[in-house]
Structure formats: C-alpha cells, structure tokens
Design a protein around this motif. Sequence first.
Motif, PDB file in Angstrom:
ATOM      1  N   SER A 185       0.862  -1.180   0.000  1.00 39.09           N
ATOM      2  CA  SER A 185       0.000   0.000   0.000  1.00 39.09           C
ATOM      3  C   SER A 185       0.896   1.227   0.000  1.00 39.09           C
ATOM      4  CB  SER A 185      -0.920   0.003   1.219  1.00 39.09           C
ATOM      5  OG  SER A 185      -0.242   0.542   2.336  1.00 39.09           O
ATOM      6  N   ASN A 214      -0.726  -3.516   2.769  1.00 41.16           N
ATOM      7  CA  ASN A 214      -2.173  -3.488   2.851  1.00 41.16           C
ATOM      8  C   ASN A 214      -2.607  -4.683   3.697  1.00 41.16           C
ATOM      9  OD1 ASN A 214      -4.934  -3.602   2.475  1.00 41.16           O
ATOM     10  ND2 ASN A 214      -4.809  -2.835   0.373  1.00 41.16           N
ATOM     11  N   TRP A 215      -2.760  -4.432   4.995  1.00 44.97           N
ATOM     12  CA  TRP A 215      -2.996  -5.525   5.938  1.00 44.97           C
ATOM     13  C   TRP A 215      -4.326  -6.228   5.677  1.00 44.97           C
ATOM     14  CZ3 TRP A 215       0.980  -7.125   8.685  1.00 44.97           C
ATOM     15  CH2 TRP A 215       2.020  -6.233   8.973  1.00 44.97           C
ATOM     16  N   GLU A 244      -5.938  -6.492   2.857  1.00 46.78           N
ATOM     17  CA  GLU A 244      -5.800  -7.294   1.641  1.00 46.78           C
ATOM     18  C   GLU A 244      -4.955  -8.550   1.923  1.00 46.78           C
ATOM     19  OE1 GLU A 244      -6.916  -8.211  -1.967  1.00 46.78           O
ATOM     20  OE2 GLU A 244      -7.719  -6.563  -0.780  1.00 46.78           O
ATOM     21  N   PHE A 263      -4.273   2.009   8.629  1.00 43.19           N
ATOM     22  CA  PHE A 263      -3.817   2.971   7.614  1.00 43.19           C
ATOM     23  C   PHE A 263      -4.085   4.402   8.069  1.00 43.19           C
ATOM     24  CE2 PHE A 263      -8.119   1.847   6.033  1.00 43.19           C
ATOM     25  CZ  PHE A 263      -8.686   3.111   5.957  1.00 43.19           C
ATOM     26  N   GLU A 314      -4.880   8.454   3.608  1.00 47.17           N
ATOM     27  CA  GLU A 314      -5.587   7.613   2.633  1.00 47.17           C
ATOM     28  C   GLU A 314      -7.080   7.954   2.656  1.00 47.17           C
ATOM     29  OE1 GLU A 314      -3.185   5.455   0.886  1.00 47.17           O
ATOM     30  OE2 GLU A 314      -2.342   7.143   1.981  1.00 47.17           O
ATOM     31  N   ASN A 361      -9.992   5.664   1.194  1.00 43.65           N
ATOM     32  CA  ASN A 361     -10.295   4.352   1.764  1.00 43.65           C
ATOM     33  C   ASN A 361     -11.602   4.410   2.560  1.00 43.65           C
ATOM     34  OD1 ASN A 361      -7.952   3.456   0.686  1.00 43.65           O
ATOM     35  ND2 ASN A 361      -7.057   2.710   2.590  1.00 43.65           N
TER      36      ASN A 361
END
Lengths: 139, 331
Positions: free
Chosen positions: B207, B214-215, B217, B305, B309, B312
């Motif tokens: 990410s 991207n945890w 994901e 995050f 971002e 998101n």
Amino acid sequence: MKRLLSLMRGLATGVVLALCTVLFVDIPDAQAEYGDVVINNYSDAAGMRPAVFPHWFHRMRFRCKVCHADLGFKMKAGGNEINMVKIIDGQFCGACHNGDIAWSVENCNLCHSGKPGTQTQVHESTIHKLAQPAGTPKK
Amino acid sequence: MTMISRMAFLVLALAAVPAAAEQSGKDVYGKVCATCHASGLAGAPRYGNAGDWAPRVAGGVARLYQSALNGTPKGMPAKGGNLALSDAEAKGAVDFMLAAVKDAARPAAAQAEPKKAEARKDEARKADTAKDEPKAAPVPAAVATTSAATTEVAAAAPADVNSFNRLLKPVSKRNLPPPEDGIHDPSSDGTHALQPPLTAFGPLPKSNAGNRINWVEALNQKKLNPRYDRLDPKAEPVVMDLNIVREVKGSMPDVVYPHKQHTEWLDCSNCHPAIFIPQKGANSISMAAILMGEKCGVCHGKVAFPVSECRNCHSKKKELAVRPAAAEPAK
C-alpha cells in the motif's frame, strides 16, 4: 593575558561541547516502522533502554483482538503502566512472553532496545507528527 | 600478423587489468565513491564531514565494510555500483574515507571529549576483530538480499528529489532495519537480533502509506492468518458483515464504514461502547477528532492505515455530484 587565553579556551570548549550535544545527542529524524511503540514510563529512570514494541511484527501473528480485548491492553502508548513484576506475573506481555508461546523475559535487550531518552510514543502516528513536525529540532 | 598482435595485446591488456587493478583506497574514492560521497548525494555521508560519519562509525567498521560491499537500503549500491572492484579495494576506499574523518574529527570533537571518541573507536575495533563479526553479518546480509531491488531503484533515480516535501518519506527511508531506524539503539546487541521488516514483508500486498503493507488485503488473499486466540490456532473470528454509511458535509464522498474488515481483526468490545456508542446518530465524528487520536483515530494514524488515505473511507460518491455529469451526455 594568560587569563584571557584561558577564558577564550573555556569559551571554545563550551562552544565545541554545545555543538557536540547538537550533533550527537540530538537524534536525527527517526525513520522507524509505522506503529512501533516506544514505552519509556520507567525505563530511563531505572537505567534501562526504553522498550520498543513492533506492532507490525505482532499483527502478523495475532489479530488486534488478542492483546487489545483478551489481554486488556489499552490503545494508548504508555497507558498500561506495565512493569516487569506484572510481566513476570503473566499479565500484559507476560501472557505470551513466558517461554511457552514466545521467548521469555530473560531476553531483556530484545524489548529494551530503544535509544536512551526516547520519549513514549506511537512512532509516526499522526498526533506525534502534528505535535512534532519532521525537521524541527526535538525538545 | 597485425591481427594476431592486436589479439595478443588485447589478451595481455585484459590479463593485466585484474593484476594492475589493486588500486589504492584514494584512487577508488576518486573514481567511484566521490560521485556521491563528495557532495552528499542521496544522503551519503560526505567525505571529511565528521558529523555525517559519527553515527555510522559508532556502528563499527565491520558494518561499514558490509555496507560498502553489499550496499544499504538507504541507497548505497553494492561496491558503489562498480562491481569490478575487488573486496579489498572497496574496503580500502572505506578506510580512506574513515581516515579523513578521524583527522577531521580530532580538532572538533576529540578535543572536548577525547575519551569518548577513543572509546568509540575501541568499540569499533573490537566489533571489527572479535565477536561482532557473526552478529553483524546476518543483518546486512538479509537486507542485501531483500532490498537489492529497492537499492537499485534508489540509486538509479535521485532518491531525495522529493525531500523538499518534509512529509514525503523517500524510498530509501522506508522500512529500515532496526539498527538504522533511529529509535533502536544500534549499540545494543538486542537491536541486531531483531528481524528487519522487509524480510517479513516480502510476499504481502503493498500500500502507499503506513507500513506500506495493505494488511486487510493480506488477510483477504490469505497471505497472513494471524491467530484470533492467544492459545488456539484454529479459533475463527466472529465476522459481522454490515456497512454503515455516514453522510459528510461538503463535496467529500460519504464515508462507508465496513464492519467486516474491522471484525476480522478486532472484537466488538474494542470499539463499543467506549469509543463508539452502538446507536445510529449517537456519535459525532470529525476529522479534527480523528487527527487528535480520538474516534477512528484511536487506530487510524497509529497502526491502521493513516488519514492520508482519504478515499479508503470517503468512498461513496454523493448523488448530487453525479447528477449534472450524468445529465450532460443525455442531451
């Protein structure tokens, strides 16, 4: 004349010392991993390096729920008042760091690995950046 | 005849290169290292600048040799990018640069604190000769393998082109190994035993912020399966699939809050009722509060995050904003 010389010498060493503190003691911008928690409630006073908790390493192995719901870690850096007595008693870190699930407390330097004098913080957190923008000298 | 003599000359010349190539540290510095180390390009420690070198020298000469031979994640390419150099030549160049700093450091630092400086050098020497060799070795080796690609990129493009923006972290300063990250004490043996993040992050989806991972994901793709229970590796999370839409002021898209992704990691009690009252309209949330570490900001901006971002969360386009654009092509 001699007095003046010694005075000048004293001044020069003073300036050099001040420069040294600026150059060497003042830590340049840290670039540690997002979410690393420095816990320095008691460490500095006890002559230990502050503890550094790597969030990323732990969240690869355990979901947030395990520590923040089951073990009762508050979501606040330094807010749990953890000390070694509690850990050895099986509370907080000691719930896993007991030689069964993870390595035990005799590995002092694996946690207590922070630079001495580093303040309690969630490294790179928004609030940390707001309170202390990158590039400003640390106080 | 001429052809043969030419060939012979070429062969001789080629054979002579490695033999004659035992260049001095000074020569190597002038030909290779000076490109970056003269001006401090890409954050390289400048030749003769004691302040730049002091923290590196403190880590021990063995580690400096390792950095010179294998490169560093900060942007130093292996052997300065000239792989034709022998190991001895690269080390010679390091010695040459160190000698300049030792001379330069004396009048400034050593006069005031000669004992400290000496102690530091002694430590470095000890690290060089005795026990630290095996301890220091795994760290740079691991870094060298995983970050070879990033090192190349950082070296090819001027890494700090964007450093005028203090809030943008250049590639060379992301996911640093513990001894170089600025909050771990490099003089502690524990620091060198810790895993560098990049060696663990390899297969995980990327990410643009935070850990650069991207945890969510990573869980989706089953690249990770962290335990939901401290002891039971088979415990399954109690996932609740319910989206909450929060309408926001202005032109910003509305916020869609997904319970699903949150309950995959967390327990209900982590958020309810202390942070969010589980009742529609009962929580007033503002970006100001989030920035100050309240509400969503208890996690977002610390471990989850960060607030950079925007999209998101602000992910649902407003109907009003869509209508005029949709009406135009119909005419």
